[in-house]
Design a protein around this motif. Sequence first.
Motif, PDB file in Angstrom:
ATOM      1  N   LEU A 170       0.853  -1.185   0.000  1.00  0.00           N
ATOM      2  CA  LEU A 170       0.000   0.000   0.000  1.00  0.00           C
ATOM      3  C   LEU A 170       0.890   1.237   0.000  1.00  0.00           C
ATOM      4  O   LEU A 170       1.545   1.539   0.999  1.00  0.00           O
ATOM      5  CB  LEU A 170      -0.918  -0.011   1.227  1.00  0.00           C
ATOM      6  N   GLY A 171       0.952   1.931  -1.120  1.00  0.00           N
ATOM      7  CA  GLY A 171       1.857   3.055  -1.262  1.00  0.00           C
ATOM      8  C   GLY A 171       1.136   4.336  -1.603  1.00  0.00           C
ATOM      9  O   GLY A 171      -0.027   4.529  -1.279  1.00  0.00           O
ATOM     10  N   GLY A 172       1.865   5.222  -2.288  1.00  0.00           N
ATOM     11  CA  GLY A 172       1.297   6.521  -2.629  1.00  0.00           C
ATOM     12  C   GLY A 172       1.285   7.452  -1.440  1.00  0.00           C
ATOM     13  O   GLY A 172       1.812   7.155  -0.372  1.00  0.00           O
ATOM     14  N   SER A 173       0.670   8.592  -1.610  1.00  0.00           N
ATOM     15  CA  SER A 173       0.635   9.607  -0.558  1.00  0.00           C
ATOM     16  C   SER A 173      -0.708   9.605   0.153  1.00  0.00           C
ATOM     17  O   SER A 173      -1.685   9.022  -0.326  1.00  0.00           O
ATOM     18  CB  SER A 173       0.913  10.987  -1.154  1.00  0.00           C
ATOM     19  N   LEU A 174      -0.738  10.271   1.297  1.00  0.00           N
ATOM     20  CA  LEU A 174      -2.002  10.461   2.004  1.00  0.00           C
ATOM     21  C   LEU A 174      -2.831  11.490   1.241  1.00  0.00           C
ATOM     22  O   LEU A 174      -2.383  12.624   1.050  1.00  0.00           O
ATOM     23  CB  LEU A 174      -1.747  10.964   3.427  1.00  0.00           C
ATOM     24  N   PRO A 175      -4.035  11.136   0.790  1.00  0.00           N
ATOM     25  CA  PRO A 175      -4.832  12.102   0.026  1.00  0.00           C
ATOM     26  C   PRO A 175      -5.324  13.237   0.916  1.00  0.00           C
ATOM     27  O   PRO A 175      -5.614  13.037   2.106  1.00  0.00           O
ATOM     28  CB  PRO A 175      -5.997  11.254  -0.496  1.00  0.00           C
ATOM     29  N   LEU A 189       3.802   4.198   2.342  1.00  0.00           N
ATOM     30  CA  LEU A 189       3.377   5.555   2.022  1.00  0.00           C
ATOM     31  C   LEU A 189       4.585   6.421   1.705  1.00  0.00           C
ATOM     32  O   LEU A 189       5.651   6.279   2.308  1.00  0.00           O
ATOM     33  CB  LEU A 189       2.615   6.158   3.195  1.00  0.00           C
ATOM     34  N   SER A 190       4.403   7.348   0.774  1.00  0.00           N
ATOM     35  CA  SER A 190       5.463   8.275   0.417  1.00  0.00           C
ATOM     36  C   SER A 190       4.877   9.687   0.334  1.00  0.00           C
ATOM     37  O   SER A 190       3.704   9.903   0.609  1.00  0.00           O
ATOM     38  CB  SER A 190       6.095   7.873  -0.928  1.00  0.00           C
ATOM     39  N   GLY A 191       5.730  10.640  -0.049  1.00  0.00           N
ATOM     40  CA  GLY A 191       5.262  12.016  -0.130  1.00  0.00           C
ATOM     41  C   GLY A 191       5.183  12.659   1.247  1.00  0.00           C
ATOM     42  O   GLY A 191       5.624  12.104   2.252  1.00  0.00           O
ATOM     43  N   GLN A 192       4.599  13.816   1.288  1.00  0.00           N
ATOM     44  CA  GLN A 192       4.523  14.592   2.526  1.00  0.00           C
ATOM     45  C   GLN A 192       3.241  14.298   3.298  1.00  0.00           C
ATOM     46  O   GLN A 192       2.236  13.876   2.726  1.00  0.00           O
ATOM     47  CB  GLN A 192       4.615  16.078   2.213  1.00  0.00           C
ATOM     48  N   ILE A 193       3.306  14.525   4.594  1.00  0.00           N
ATOM     49  CA  ILE A 193       2.090  14.499   5.408  1.00  0.00           C
ATOM     50  C   ILE A 193       1.318  15.777   5.091  1.00  0.00           C
ATOM     51  O   ILE A 193       1.850  16.876   5.268  1.00  0.00           O
ATOM     52  CB  ILE A 193       2.427  14.440   6.908  1.00  0.00           C
ATOM     53  N   PRO A 194       0.101  15.693   4.573  1.00  0.00           N
ATOM     54  CA  PRO A 194      -0.609  16.912   4.134  1.00  0.00           C
ATOM     55  C   PRO A 194      -0.909  17.839   5.308  1.00  0.00           C
ATOM     56  O   PRO A 194      -1.177  17.389   6.426  1.00  0.00           O
ATOM     57  CB  PRO A 194      -1.890  16.366   3.500  1.00  0.00           C
ATOM     58  N   THR A 195      -0.865  19.129   5.039  1.00  0.00           N
ATOM     59  CA  THR A 195      -1.140  20.114   6.098  1.00  0.00           C
ATOM     60  C   THR A 195      -2.572  20.006   6.605  1.00  0.00           C
ATOM     61  O   THR A 195      -2.849  20.382   7.746  1.00  0.00           O
ATOM     62  CB  THR A 195      -0.896  21.541   5.577  1.00  0.00           C
ATOM     63  N   VAL A 196      -3.477  19.455   5.778  1.00  0.00           N
ATOM     64  CA  VAL A 196      -4.878  19.336   6.200  1.00  0.00           C
ATOM     65  C   VAL A 196      -5.048  18.305   7.305  1.00  0.00           C
ATOM     66  O   VAL A 196      -6.164  18.133   7.812  1.00  0.00           O
ATOM     67  CB  VAL A 196      -5.781  18.974   5.004  1.00  0.00           C
ATOM     68  N   ILE A 197      -3.950  17.626   7.694  1.00  0.00           N
ATOM     69  CA  ILE A 197      -4.047  16.687   8.812  1.00  0.00           C
ATOM     70  C   ILE A 197      -4.555  17.404  10.056  1.00  0.00           C
ATOM     71  O   ILE A 197      -5.184  16.807  10.933  1.00  0.00           O
ATOM     72  CB  ILE A 197      -2.674  16.025   9.084  1.00  0.00           C
ATOM     73  N   GLY A 198      -4.304  18.722  10.117  1.00  0.00           N
ATOM     74  CA  GLY A 198      -4.740  19.499  11.267  1.00  0.00           C
ATOM     75  C   GLY A 198      -6.239  19.656  11.371  1.00  0.00           C
ATOM     76  O   GLY A 198      -6.744  20.115  12.403  1.00  0.00           O
ATOM     77  N   ASN A 199      -6.970  19.272  10.313  1.00  0.00           N
ATOM     78  CA  ASN A 199      -8.438  19.356  10.354  1.00  0.00           C
ATOM     79  C   ASN A 199      -9.074  18.199  11.115  1.00  0.00           C
ATOM     80  O   ASN A 199     -10.260  18.242  11.424  1.00  0.00           O
ATOM     81  CB  ASN A 199      -9.010  19.378   8.935  1.00  0.00           C
ATOM     82  N   LEU A 200      -8.284  17.158  11.401  1.00  0.00           N
ATOM     83  CA  LEU A 200      -8.843  15.982  12.078  1.00  0.00           C
ATOM     84  C   LEU A 200      -8.831  16.216  13.587  1.00  0.00           C
ATOM     85  O   LEU A 200      -8.144  15.541  14.352  1.00  0.00           O
ATOM     86  CB  LEU A 200      -8.032  14.739  11.716  1.00  0.00           C
ATOM     87  N   THR A 201      -9.619  17.145  14.025  1.00  0.00           N
ATOM     88  CA  THR A 201      -9.542  17.617  15.415  1.00  0.00           C
ATOM     89  C   THR A 201     -10.054  16.608  16.434  1.00  0.00           C
ATOM     90  O   THR A 201      -9.849  16.794  17.634  1.00  0.00           O
ATOM     91  CB  THR A 201     -10.319  18.940  15.561  1.00  0.00           C
ATOM     92  N   SER A 202     -10.721  15.545  15.982  1.00  0.00           N
ATOM     93  CA  SER A 202     -11.162  14.499  16.912  1.00  0.00           C
ATOM     94  C   SER A 202     -10.092  13.430  17.125  1.00  0.00           C
ATOM     95  O   SER A 202     -10.269  12.529  17.959  1.00  0.00           O
ATOM     96  CB  SER A 202     -12.447  13.830  16.397  1.00  0.00           C
ATOM     97  N   LEU A 203      -9.004  13.521  16.387  1.00  0.00           N
ATOM     98  CA  LEU A 203      -7.995  12.463  16.391  1.00  0.00           C
ATOM     99  C   LEU A 203      -7.299  12.358  17.748  1.00  0.00           C
ATOM    100  O   LEU A 203      -6.827  13.343  18.300  1.00  0.00           O
ATOM    101  CB  LEU A 203      -6.952  12.750  15.303  1.00  0.00           C
TER     102      LEU A 203
END
Length: 970
Positions: free
Chosen positions: A120-125, A144-158
Amino acid sequence: MISTLPAWEQSRRGLHVRFSLFASLVAISSLLNAPVTSLTIQQDVNALRALQAAWGGKPSTWDFSTDPCDTLWLGVGCDDTHTRVTQLLLINQDLTGTLPSSIGDLTNLTNLDLSSNAKLGGSLPTEISNLKNLQRLFIQFCNLSGQIPTVIGNLTSLSYLGLTQNSLSGTLPDTIGFLSNLFWLDVSSNQLTGALPDSTTSPSGSGLDNLTNARHFHLENNSFSGTIPTSIFNTQMQLIHLLLHNNMLTGNIPTAVGNLIHMEIMHFDSNALNGSVPSGFSSIQNLTTLHLDNNQLGGQLPDLSNATNLQMLYLGSNNFTSAPIPSWISNLKKLFLLSMDSANLFGNISADIFSSSSNISNVTFASNSLNGTVDLSSANSRLRLVNLSNNDLAGFVNSPTTVQIILDGNPYCDNNQGQCDSLRAATPTLINASACSGSCADNYLINPKLSTTCQCSRPVVGNVDFLATKLPILEDYNLTLMEEEFASGLSQSAFMNITFLDFQVVVNTFTATHATVSIFPPNNTATWSPSDAALISYAIKNQEITYPGIGPMVCAFIGTPYDAVIIVSGLTTGAKVGIAIGVVVFVVAVVVLGLYAIRQRKRADKAEEANKPFAAWIATGEGGDANIPQLKGARWFSLEEIRKCTNNFSQSNEIGEGGYGKVYKGYLASGEKVAIKRAGTDSLQGAAEFKNEIELLSRVHHRNLVGLIGFCFEEGEQMLVYEFMPNGTLRESLSGTTGIQMNWERRLSLAMSSARGIAYLHTEANPPIIHRDIKSSNILLDDKLVAKVADFGLSKVAPTDDGVAPLSTQVKGTLGYLDPDYFMTNRLTEKSDVYSFGVVLLELMTGRLPIQGGKYVVREMRVALAQEGMAQGVKSMVDPELKEYPLEALEKLVELALACVEDSPESRPTMAEVIKEIESLSEVTSAKPEFQGNNEYSQEDKLAYMQQNLGSPFDYSGSYTAFYGNVQPK
């Protein structure tokens, strides 16, 4: 039988059959669809459909004629209304491809776990930001490759974010600080770079210091640079684990470190930190483990006298001012591991450090300037290891108990070398022995704790990496504690409804921080149920289960996936049975209709397909002829040809079965005998992956590699056609099942020929190749008993330019042969193959499986040599079937094998050096070799022995005369 009906009658009857089937299907479909169409909302169904398409049709058990929330769908969990998907737990399911943007349509997801899917590869969408309800996100041990997307900060319940062991790059986004509910942050073992985000300097005004509810920062094994943000060390932080080791951090350790009053485990080691050690460490009352080693710290040694709960302390390999061993160490009564190698220490060693009132177990003061006499006469009974190598010690008083003591490089050993060797050989007693012998099928093992039954059963097996172990080393004398806590943790898990007994958990250790954990089914049970296996996998890696005596860990599961389901259905048993029957009828009807359609199409397209052997390839991608494999010597076989030469895959032509699928013997039209590996349903690759594999195999040609003759890629089949190897595998020969006499010279010859095959891959193949799965069952014997390396399904092309970093890739291989450095770092080099080959050499000498009866052959050999010395240790481990051998040559082969399995890849030889060493062994034996037992042989006896047991002496590359003198065959 050929039909005699006229064509129009055949056509009419065929139409009638198809109409009847169609009518039946409509009726069945109506029956099945009526009660389920109002359940799972279409948005979630469409999202699951897109996921399955992106993952190469996996999970293959997902059936879109049924409803996800009210039928047994693999890994899917739903809410109480059975309308929304809330959990997607697909651990170790061999998913291929990428995580598509459609994951964002499962907007009610609270738990997403796709760990241990190496393909399972590619980037986090970026669409992952739509999952506002997500509380747990685990995508570990994937690619997984690529960058951790900045929108990760939207997952405020995490609350849990686990992305360890991937190939993520770029910086850690500062928006991570918006995850105010985060409890667990693990982005370790990736390729992340740049500074650690800090709210005082980041564009968003957010950073790690905003995560005041977090208890775990696991940031190790990356390439983070710059200084450690001071803002992390504020009184609001709840951290208990701060792991920053193996990065590129510089500057001072912030003086405010004492503000982290909840801290238990801290790792700052293996960076480039400088300055003095802050006094604040001493005020952290909960601190149990502190790693400051392998930096550039200077000034005076820190005073940690108030850190009375310290259990493990590492201060070595720094630039401290020269000083005696600190007196405050004797006051740390809970300390059981102390490491101060290369710490600029001088003077005497106080006996108080080892006194009966202390808890000390492991002490290492290597490479300092300590002098005087070491007195262990009053040492506590818990003391196990004292490493004082490379100092100026002139005297020594031994302990009344068995302790491993290393004094090499001291004046004392100049006159007492024999005693120094004896002291160094002391080792702890091993456990988990088993009286069982023999082997089991793939994925099945014998539980060493049930030696009275010796039953082969299939455990759930995971490779466990302890991130910050509370034990000095994961040695065998700690296994009982670990096993008890694994059993207890699983029994108390909210995900399980099973009580686990201690005998069901077996731990085998490989390095100081890595172990393999096997969870066996209950006694007299061969395997777990699919649902239980899946729940165990999730429960082991679920971070709410803690192991207080061990420390935090991550787990990568190995072996082929169970067909597992993690679902509680909302339907009654009667409804489930009814739907199941309907589904079976539906599937049977589809199969019948499908077979009829295939038959009709074959008749129409047969001529066209014969002229387009690569049509299947062209259809799988864009670019037309660009998709056709570029082959060197291998040919394409039609499915019809393969069926003819295997008698339609008859059972009588079956010669073996492995993880890839079944192997058949066959005869080509030319009369050549071949072996055909037919991929099973669970082993099918994507077209691009299969193309890459056959292109790779067609490029390698060497007398010690099994040659690829051709392949078949048609109608969903993937098959490889190899030259036939009539004498089976090296493993089978060692087990005695082939009847081949495995005497000394034959074993040495097989070691040489297989080593040459591996060396060819490393140095002569273009481009070089890393095999990645060297083991005795992948070394085959031809009709002249020449060894050839086989099975390149896991192989990787190696970097070719000087200075190129090792491959960073998901860990693959076979338990027992796997390079521990590769497992821990994900960095693959040719030395990983060298490690595996070292294990094969030990197999050749001992006849044992790598892991047999709960014992690891590498450790067993080391223990035998340490306890009994070289000669006696080798004799105690040698294969009982090896009746006669030149002892000196065997000892040298043992030394070579142990060099190959050194923990550090840099300490291992290359395969070229291995070959040179094996070649030199022929010179050890004189014209009249002195075999074990001091048997002398006349020239006639030698020749008779060779002719009886080895066949033609010319099959063995001239080694005949080297071992048996100048005897000419008749």
